[in-house]
Design a protein around this motif. Structure first.
Motif, short mmCIF file in Angstrom:
data_model
loop_
_atom_site.label_atom_id
_atom_site.label_comp_id
_atom_site.label_asym_id
_atom_site.label_seq_id
_atom_site.Cartn_x
_atom_site.Cartn_y
_atom_site.Cartn_z
N THR A 184 -15.15 -106.62 15.32
CA THR A 184 -14.27 -107.84 15.52
C THR A 184 -13.51 -107.70 16.90
O THR A 184 -13.14 -108.52 17.44
CB THR A 184 -13.37 -108.15 14.14
N ALA A 185 -12.91 -106.51 16.75
CA ALA A 185 -11.91 -106.38 18.08
C ALA A 185 -12.60 -106.41 19.39
O ALA A 185 -12.35 -107.02 20.31
CB ALA A 185 -11.31 -104.85 18.06
N GLU A 186 -14.11 -105.98 19.39
CA GLU A 186 -14.90 -105.96 20.76
C GLU A 186 -15.26 -107.50 20.74
O GLU A 186 -15.38 -107.83 21.93
CB GLU A 186 -16.09 -105.22 20.22
N HIS A 187 -15.22 -108.38 19.72
CA HIS A 187 -15.73 -109.77 20.04
C HIS A 187 -14.66 -110.82 19.61
O HIS A 187 -15.01 -111.97 19.48
CB HIS A 187 -17.03 -109.97 18.96
N TRP A 188 -13.46 -110.22 19.62
CA TRP A 188 -12.53 -111.05 19.34
C TRP A 188 -12.26 -112.56 20.08
O TRP A 188 -12.22 -113.56 19.36
CB TRP A 188 -11.06 -110.36 19.40
N ASP A 189 -12.54 -112.31 21.55
CA ASP A 189 -12.42 -113.51 22.39
C ASP A 189 -13.29 -114.65 21.98
O ASP A 189 -13.07 -115.68 22.13
CB ASP A 189 -12.26 -113.11 23.93
N GLU A 190 -14.60 -114.04 21.94
CA GLU A 190 -15.72 -114.78 21.42
C GLU A 190 -15.43 -115.27 20.13
O GLU A 190 -15.87 -116.76 20.19
CB GLU A 190 -17.10 -114.06 21.41
N LEU A 191 -14.87 -114.82 19.24
CA LEU A 191 -14.62 -115.39 18.13
C LEU A 191 -13.67 -116.43 17.95
O LEU A 191 -13.76 -117.60 17.20
CB LEU A 191 -14.00 -114.22 16.79
N LEU A 192 -12.42 -116.15 18.82
CA LEU A 192 -11.49 -117.32 18.93
C LEU A 192 -12.13 -118.56 19.66
O LEU A 192 -11.74 -119.53 19.35
CB LEU A 192 -10.34 -116.47 20.05
N ASP A 193 -12.88 -118.20 20.87
CA ASP A 193 -13.42 -119.44 21.41
C ASP A 193 -14.45 -120.27 20.56
O ASP A 193 -14.03 -121.52 20.58
CB ASP A 193 -14.20 -118.95 22.87
N ALA A 194 -15.12 -119.64 19.78
CA ALA A 194 -15.93 -120.29 18.78
C ALA A 194 -15.16 -121.08 17.70
O ALA A 194 -15.56 -122.27 17.53
CB ALA A 194 -16.80 -119.46 18.12
N ARG A 195 -14.20 -120.37 17.36
CA ARG A 195 -13.18 -121.41 16.25
C ARG A 195 -12.45 -122.38 17.14
O ARG A 195 -12.23 -123.49 16.58
CB ARG A 195 -12.08 -120.41 15.88
N GLU A 196 -11.99 -122.41 18.38
CA GLU A 196 -11.56 -123.39 18.82
C GLU A 196 -12.32 -124.43 19.29
O GLU A 196 -12.09 -125.63 19.07
CB GLU A 196 -10.89 -122.83 20.36
N ALA A 197 -13.53 -124.17 19.67
CA ALA A 197 -14.64 -125.25 19.96
C ALA A 197 -15.05 -125.93 18.84
O ALA A 197 -15.30 -127.16 18.62
CB ALA A 197 -15.74 -124.52 20.55
N SER A 198 -15.11 -125.16 17.69
CA SER A 198 -15.43 -125.96 16.35
C SER A 198 -14.34 -126.84 15.96
O SER A 198 -14.36 -127.99 15.58
CB SER A 198 -15.59 -124.93 15.30
N SER A 199 -12.86 -126.48 16.07
CA SER A 199 -11.98 -127.32 15.62
C SER A 199 -11.77 -128.41 16.52
O SER A 199 -11.31 -129.77 16.12
CB SER A 199 -10.64 -126.27 15.65
N MET A 200 -12.21 -128.35 17.91
CA MET A 200 -11.96 -129.52 18.89
C MET A 200 -13.13 -130.59 18.31
O MET A 200 -13.05 -131.78 18.58
CB MET A 200 -12.18 -128.90 20.25
N LEU A 201 -14.16 -130.01 17.71
CA LEU A 201 -15.19 -130.99 17.24
C LEU A 201 -14.86 -131.54 15.94
O LEU A 201 -15.49 -132.38 15.21
CB LEU A 201 -16.43 -130.27 16.91
N GLY A 202 -13.83 -131.34 15.44
CA GLY A 202 -13.16 -131.86 14.08
C GLY A 202 -13.71 -130.83 12.75
O GLY A 202 -13.90 -131.42 11.56
N ARG A 203 -14.59 -129.91 13.23
CA ARG A 203 -15.10 -128.86 12.11
C ARG A 203 -14.30 -127.69 11.79
O ARG A 203 -14.20 -126.73 12.60
CB ARG A 203 -16.52 -128.53 12.77
N THR A 204 -13.41 -127.75 10.87
CA THR A 204 -12.34 -126.78 10.43
C THR A 204 -12.92 -125.77 9.31
O THR A 204 -12.38 -124.85 9.12
CB THR A 204 -11.06 -127.35 10.16
N GLY A 205 -14.04 -125.95 8.86
CA GLY A 205 -14.78 -125.00 7.95
C GLY A 205 -15.02 -125.64 6.65
O GLY A 205 -15.10 -125.56 5.43
#
Length: 133
Positions: free
Chosen positions: A112-133
């Protein structure tokens, strides 16, 4: 039941051991329910009382902590020991099976620490599309 732990715990749990900026719901790898991984980490150094677990797990209610501890006990990962006598107390402790999760959890944290930025980017992209989970 052998817990695999053979020492006395003298150091209190750090109230800030879980960084609020690092939400557990961002981590895609789960160990049990939302709180189970953090409870296991709290028990890593030895037995703890319920009130001790509440210190770093500030966001958990007593009810949910009880439910999580019961689930961990049911799954054979934690033992609950009630001590009789004056000043009755209950301790929770990792079993040998529970301690065997520490290494895979460390690997998941490292990933998770190694891929933290990618995880944050994916979460932000999803929330911008209105997909929060």
């Amino acid at each position: 039941m052998d817990t695999g732990y053979r020492g006395a715990v003298t150091e209190p749990l750090d109230p800030d051991m879980f960084d609020p900026v690092c939400p557990s719901d961002l981590v895609p790898i789960r160990f049990g329910d939302k709180w189970a991984g953090m409870i296991i980490r709290c028990l890593e150094q030895g037995p703890r009382r319920f009130s001790e677990l509440r210190v770093p797990l500030r966001g958990i209610t007593s009810k949910v902590l009880t439910q999580s501890l019961r689930a961990l006990e049911r799954d054979g990962l934690v033992t609950r020991t009630a001590h009789a006598g004056p000043g009755q107390r209950v301790d929770y402790e990792l079993t040998t099976l529970g301690r065997s999760l520490l290494e895979p959890m460390a690997a998941a944290c490292s990933w998770t620490a190694e891929h933290w930025d990618e995880l944050l980017d994916a979460r932000e992209a999803s929330s911008m599309l209105g997909r929060t989970g």
